[in-house]
Design a protein around this motif. Sequence first.
Motif, PDB file in Angstrom:
ATOM      1  N   LEU A 229       0.810  -1.221   0.000  1.00 28.66           N
ATOM      2  CA  LEU A 229       0.000   0.000   0.000  1.00 28.66           C
ATOM      3  C   LEU A 229       0.845   1.275   0.000  1.00 28.66           C
ATOM      4  N   HIS A 230       2.050   1.205   0.541  1.00 24.67           N
ATOM      5  CA  HIS A 230       2.906   2.395   0.600  1.00 24.67           C
ATOM      6  C   HIS A 230       3.428   2.790  -0.792  1.00 24.67           C
ATOM      7  N   VAL A 231       3.311   1.880  -1.766  1.00 22.22           N
ATOM      8  CA  VAL A 231       3.851   2.126  -3.113  1.00 22.22           C
ATOM      9  C   VAL A 231       2.862   2.901  -3.986  1.00 22.22           C
ATOM     10  N   TYR A 232       1.576   2.737  -3.717  1.00 21.12           N
ATOM     11  CA  TYR A 232       0.552   3.231  -4.641  1.00 21.12           C
ATOM     12  C   TYR A 232       0.352   4.736  -4.556  1.00 21.12           C
ATOM     13  N   LYS A 233       0.011   5.301  -5.715  1.00 21.87           N
ATOM     14  CA  LYS A 233      -0.372   6.715  -5.796  1.00 21.87           C
ATOM     15  C   LYS A 233      -1.849   6.848  -5.423  1.00 21.87           C
ATOM     16  N   PRO A 234      -2.308   8.078  -5.163  1.00 21.02           N
ATOM     17  CA  PRO A 234      -3.703   8.270  -4.726  1.00 21.02           C
ATOM     18  C   PRO A 234      -4.745   7.627  -5.641  1.00 21.02           C
ATOM     19  N   VAL A 235      -4.625   7.874  -6.947  1.00 21.83           N
ATOM     20  CA  VAL A 235      -5.621   7.334  -7.874  1.00 21.83           C
ATOM     21  C   VAL A 235      -5.575   5.810  -7.888  1.00 21.83           C
ATOM     22  N   GLU A 236      -4.398   5.242  -7.684  1.00 22.60           N
ATOM     23  CA  GLU A 236      -4.278   3.781  -7.672  1.00 22.60           C
ATOM     24  C   GLU A 236      -4.948   3.173  -6.437  1.00 22.60           C
ATOM     25  N   VAL A 237      -4.815   3.835  -5.298  1.00 23.47           N
ATOM     26  CA  VAL A 237      -5.511   3.359  -4.093  1.00 23.47           C
ATOM     27  C   VAL A 237      -7.022   3.451  -4.305  1.00 23.47           C
ATOM     28  N   ALA A 238      -7.452   4.509  -4.971  1.00 21.17           N
ATOM     29  CA  ALA A 238      -8.886   4.647  -5.267  1.00 21.17           C
ATOM     30  C   ALA A 238      -9.362   3.516  -6.170  1.00 21.17           C
ATOM     31  N   ARG A 239      -8.566   3.183  -7.175  1.00 23.44           N
ATOM     32  CA  ARG A 239      -8.931   2.089  -8.085  1.00 23.44           C
ATOM     33  C   ARG A 239      -8.991   0.756  -7.351  1.00 23.44           C
ATOM     34  N   ILE A 240      -8.034   0.532  -6.458  1.00 19.82           N
ATOM     35  CA  ILE A 240      -8.024  -0.702  -5.658  1.00 19.82           C
ATOM     36  C   ILE A 240      -9.294  -0.787  -4.808  1.00 19.82           C
ATOM     37  N   SER A 241      -9.604   0.299  -4.117  1.00 19.26           N
ATOM     38  CA  SER A 241     -10.771   0.325  -3.229  1.00 19.26           C
ATOM     39  C   SER A 241     -12.050   0.065  -4.004  1.00 19.26           C
ATOM     40  N   GLN A 242     -12.153   0.695  -5.175  1.00 19.96           N
ATOM     41  CA  GLN A 242     -13.351   0.521  -5.994  1.00 19.96           C
ATOM     42  C   GLN A 242     -13.489  -0.923  -6.455  1.00 19.96           C
ATOM     43  N   ALA A 243     -12.389  -1.512  -6.942  1.00 20.79           N
ATOM     44  CA  ALA A 243     -12.443  -2.890  -7.435  1.00 20.79           C
ATOM     45  C   ALA A 243     -12.847  -3.855  -6.331  1.00 20.79           C
ATOM     46  N   LEU A 244     -12.234  -3.732  -5.151  1.00 17.68           N
ATOM     47  CA  LEU A 244     -12.551  -4.643  -4.055  1.00 17.68           C
ATOM     48  C   LEU A 244     -13.973  -4.439  -3.551  1.00 17.68           C
ATOM     49  N   PHE A 245     -14.432  -3.191  -3.529  1.00 20.08           N
ATOM     50  CA  PHE A 245     -15.801  -2.909  -3.086  1.00 20.08           C
ATOM     51  C   PHE A 245     -16.820  -3.507  -4.054  1.00 20.08           C
ATOM     52  N   LEU A 246     -16.588  -3.316  -5.371  1.00 23.81           N
ATOM     53  CA  LEU A 246     -17.525  -3.841  -6.368  1.00 23.81           C
ATOM     54  C   LEU A 246     -17.496  -5.364  -6.430  1.00 23.81           C
ATOM     55  N   LEU A 247     -16.394  -5.956  -5.982  1.00 22.83           N
ATOM     56  CA  LEU A 247     -16.319  -7.414  -5.881  1.00 22.83           C
ATOM     57  C   LEU A 247     -17.000  -7.939  -4.621  1.00 22.83           C
ATOM     58  N   GLN A 248     -17.486  -7.002  -3.789  1.00 27.33           N
ATOM     59  CA  GLN A 248     -18.129  -7.343  -2.509  1.00 27.33           C
ATOM     60  C   GLN A 248     -17.180  -8.161  -1.626  1.00 27.33           C
ATOM     61  N   TYR A 249     -15.921  -7.774  -1.692  1.00 25.65           N
ATOM     62  CA  TYR A 249     -14.897  -8.483  -0.920  1.00 25.65           C
ATOM     63  C   TYR A 249     -15.034  -8.128   0.558  1.00 25.65           C
ATOM     64  N   GLN A 250     -15.086  -9.140   1.400  1.00 30.83           N
ATOM     65  CA  GLN A 250     -15.300  -8.933   2.828  1.00 30.83           C
ATOM     66  C   GLN A 250     -13.968  -8.964   3.584  1.00 30.83           C
ATOM     67  N   ASN A 251     -13.466  -7.773   3.918  1.00 34.49           N
ATOM     68  CA  ASN A 251     -12.228  -7.679   4.688  1.00 34.49           C
ATOM     69  C   ASN A 251     -12.234  -6.332   5.411  1.00 34.49           C
ATOM     70  N   PRO A 252     -12.962  -6.240   6.534  1.00 31.10           N
ATOM     71  CA  PRO A 252     -13.116  -4.955   7.241  1.00 31.10           C
ATOM     72  C   PRO A 252     -11.782  -4.290   7.585  1.00 31.10           C
TER      73      PRO A 252
ATOM     74  N   PHE B 288     -10.334  -2.652   4.394  1.00 32.60           N
ATOM     75  CA  PHE B 288     -11.123  -1.480   4.008  1.00 32.60           C
ATOM     76  C   PHE B 288     -10.914  -0.326   4.979  1.00 32.60           C
ATOM     77  N   SER B 289     -10.715  -0.631   6.238  1.00 31.68           N
ATOM     78  CA  SER B 289     -10.433   0.415   7.217  1.00 31.68           C
ATOM     79  C   SER B 289      -9.120   1.119   6.889  1.00 31.68           C
ATOM     80  N   ILE B 290      -8.100   0.324   6.515  1.00 32.09           N
ATOM     81  CA  ILE B 290      -6.806   0.904   6.133  1.00 32.09           C
ATOM     82  C   ILE B 290      -6.952   1.739   4.857  1.00 32.09           C
ATOM     83  N   LEU B 291      -7.682   1.196   3.880  1.00 32.87           N
ATOM     84  CA  LEU B 291      -7.879   1.917   2.618  1.00 32.87           C
ATOM     85  C   LEU B 291      -8.591   3.243   2.845  1.00 32.87           C
ATOM     86  N   LYS B 292      -9.629   3.226   3.702  1.00 31.99           N
ATOM     87  CA  LYS B 292     -10.354   4.467   4.007  1.00 31.99           C
ATOM     88  C   LYS B 292      -9.425   5.514   4.592  1.00 31.99           C
TER      89      LYS B 292
END
Length: 834
Positions: free
Chosen positions: A356-379, A382-386
């Motif tokens: 996570l320390h490697v990614y740029k802002p837009v890349e973290v946003a893309r990761i969060s969106q992909a995992l959310f739309l996949l309905q991936y369950q990992n609180p 997601f807390s770290i991503l937020k």
Amino acid sequence: MFRLRCAHSSLRRFFHEGAVTRDQVLEQLRVCSAEDQVFDVVGKNRAKLTVNHVSRAVGMLWQFQREKPQMLRTVELIKSHPQFLTLRVLAENKISLMDDLMLVDMLYTFLRLNVDPHDSLVQQLVSEAWLRIDRFPLASLSKFSICLNDQHLHHSPLMGHITSIVDQRLSSIDDARILTTLMISISSLVSPRLRDALISRADQLLDNMDPSNYNNPRRLVQFLRNIKYSYRPLLEKCNKIILSNIPRLDAENISIILGLYQSLQFNNCDFRLAVKQRLTELIDSSTDSFSFTKLFVALAPMASQEIREGLENTALLLADELTAHQALAVAEALEEIQSRNLSLLNKIAAVIKRNLHVYKPVEVARISQALFLLQYQNPELFSILKSILTNFLQRSVFPYEVTMLTRVLSMLPNLRLDGAMLSRVEAVVAQCSLSDLNTISFAVAKWIRNDPSYRHNTPSKYVRLLQNLKHCGHKRLQTADQLDLVLEELRHISGEWFEEMLLEESMATLKRMMDQINWSNVPELALFLTRINHLCPPLMEQITSVVIKDIDKIHHSATYATLLPFTVLNYDPVQADELYDVCIQRFTPHISSFDPHLLVLLAYTLAVADCFPEELAREIFSIDFLGKLDAQLETLPDTLNMRTRLRLMELNRAVCLECPEFQVPWFHERYCQQLQKKGNGSLSPVQQQIHKMLSEVLGGINYVRGETVTPYFYTIDFECILDKHLQPLPYSEPSTLQISDRGKVHWGAGSVENIRNELPPGAQRVAVDFLDSRSFCKNSHHMKGEALMKKRHLEILGYRVVQIPHFEWNSMELSTPDAWKEYLKKNIFRELSS
């Protein structure tokens, strides 16, 4: 004898001096076969190194690197070597001794070796190049433009200078590689005039270049993507060259080209089928993480279920070897195919988490969106991503970045909009495009709904932001002076906020710029009017005039988008006949070159307008075409696949009903039966109300049938039968409809005797349909084309059709049960037409 000895002595001295003057350092460099050997030569000859030696050594270091696969390159090790610093210092000290060619080559190579753009060496090389730029040969100018791009100087005065030089010397550029490289570099600065000149020159050069060189057409497609200009003639020419090179393409190049085509909304059936086959061939050889990631991203969305599962299994084995960005690419591909492979998702999430320390802002946003739309369950994740997204948002100064971060944060559950986040959003809205403003408003609406205080009243902080968004949107539209730029910003806008706050102003702006409507922007404007479901006769009349005047300039495939608002919104311009005639004449010679799915959509659009060109119908309902369509549908995204299949069915139905002379068979019965099984079949509250009223008007529940399926599988809300005296006839129980093998309709409990054609003499079936807001244009009570087509078809099937518009049923005039019943009686029991 003495003279001979003197001559021999002179020759020995001459050859000895010649050996001494030979460049020994250069000779040593020439025989080097690895980076360490180059550094050894540099270290042993520091004091002797000339500018030529430095240039040669640096060039060899990069040459050794570029010969290696991406994952085996050791650029960071080279950068950290002490003798690399020696080369950098010597290069900086000898800049004035470099010729123009060497200067640009040196800059290019040091950037390839990841020397920081802010390093004094790079800065000095760029400054010297600027002083000499007007005399650079075109090849060096092209390479220098790449260097500026690498340093993110796309909009710099220096790039502007290069743009000016390209404009002046365009006719003398004869090398497609040089031209296409320059086109990409200056793409953010080209005017419409220069854009057209560049495209014209590139088009000429493509005809004369080696067709096995696929990089030139690929760069042209990239240029069109950069300037957001889907110029079909050039795209098709580039695609033809790329298509001929498919057997030579690797997964990386295919992945790049697919991404470019997707950005330009360019779908080519032959390309996708060839690419699918080529990628399938590459599966066994894509064993390292780099090549496999490229393969997975390109192939998974279009692969069969069996191949997709195999790819996921391989991804699971390679997951631990993935880099941060490879894991991101795989995550987005998994989201696209809606994977449910939990083991793979967990592996990818683990790789993402530790990087996570490697990614740029837009890349973290893309990761969060992909995992959310996949309905991936990992609180925990997601807390770290937020937390990371929130920190990025509070620090970001780029409007596009703030917009994306805001949108993705609004998707995540249990997030409150704090003061710092709100301030950051407010700070950039004045710089945002219309699309960005719409996106932010969507996010704010979500936050409002999730805020506990919203139950009592909307907090003032949200009110101020929404007012600011509206103000900025209005100001942007009111000050706009270029139609093409406005259409670009409106391209993907939709939603309640836009319709309530900006739609009226947007239409006023478009009407103000009506004189800027031309053949190149007509399809984009037509698509916008169709998407917003807004009938605007002045704009559509202007579109008609432009199309009739310049139809030869409009690409044949763009006739589909051009005709959409006229058919969908059911608008006949003054010159309607001429409009349809010129469009049909434009696309008919090119029918065989259309993408199959697009041809189906075009034919259906014309069918809505009761227009059935025979050549078009015969092409679509030929065995060869349907086979090609089937093959293409396997490569298309699910949404487009389902939409095309539905339109083919509706087109098949329309041709059978309205053009029986074409003798096209009805072959969608099984498909329609499958659709029926998937439907929910439930009545809305309004339909239930109408059902109750109809029962009372007709004399009982057994006199009306709800959710009736007709021949050719139209569903009508209610049906009743009136005899020749306008008296209702009851249905027998149970009330089911069946279709026999010969296509005849049966009523009752499957009795073969009571077939559809056998009504009492003079009797007639009446179809009663409730039309909700989707059947009308948003800004008027004007009925849309599909509702009229359904009425037309039901009448062909023998129904008298009663359509109940929502605005009539829900009007103040019909606000009592008696009024509703009277309304139904008036429409149902009027005299049957003779």
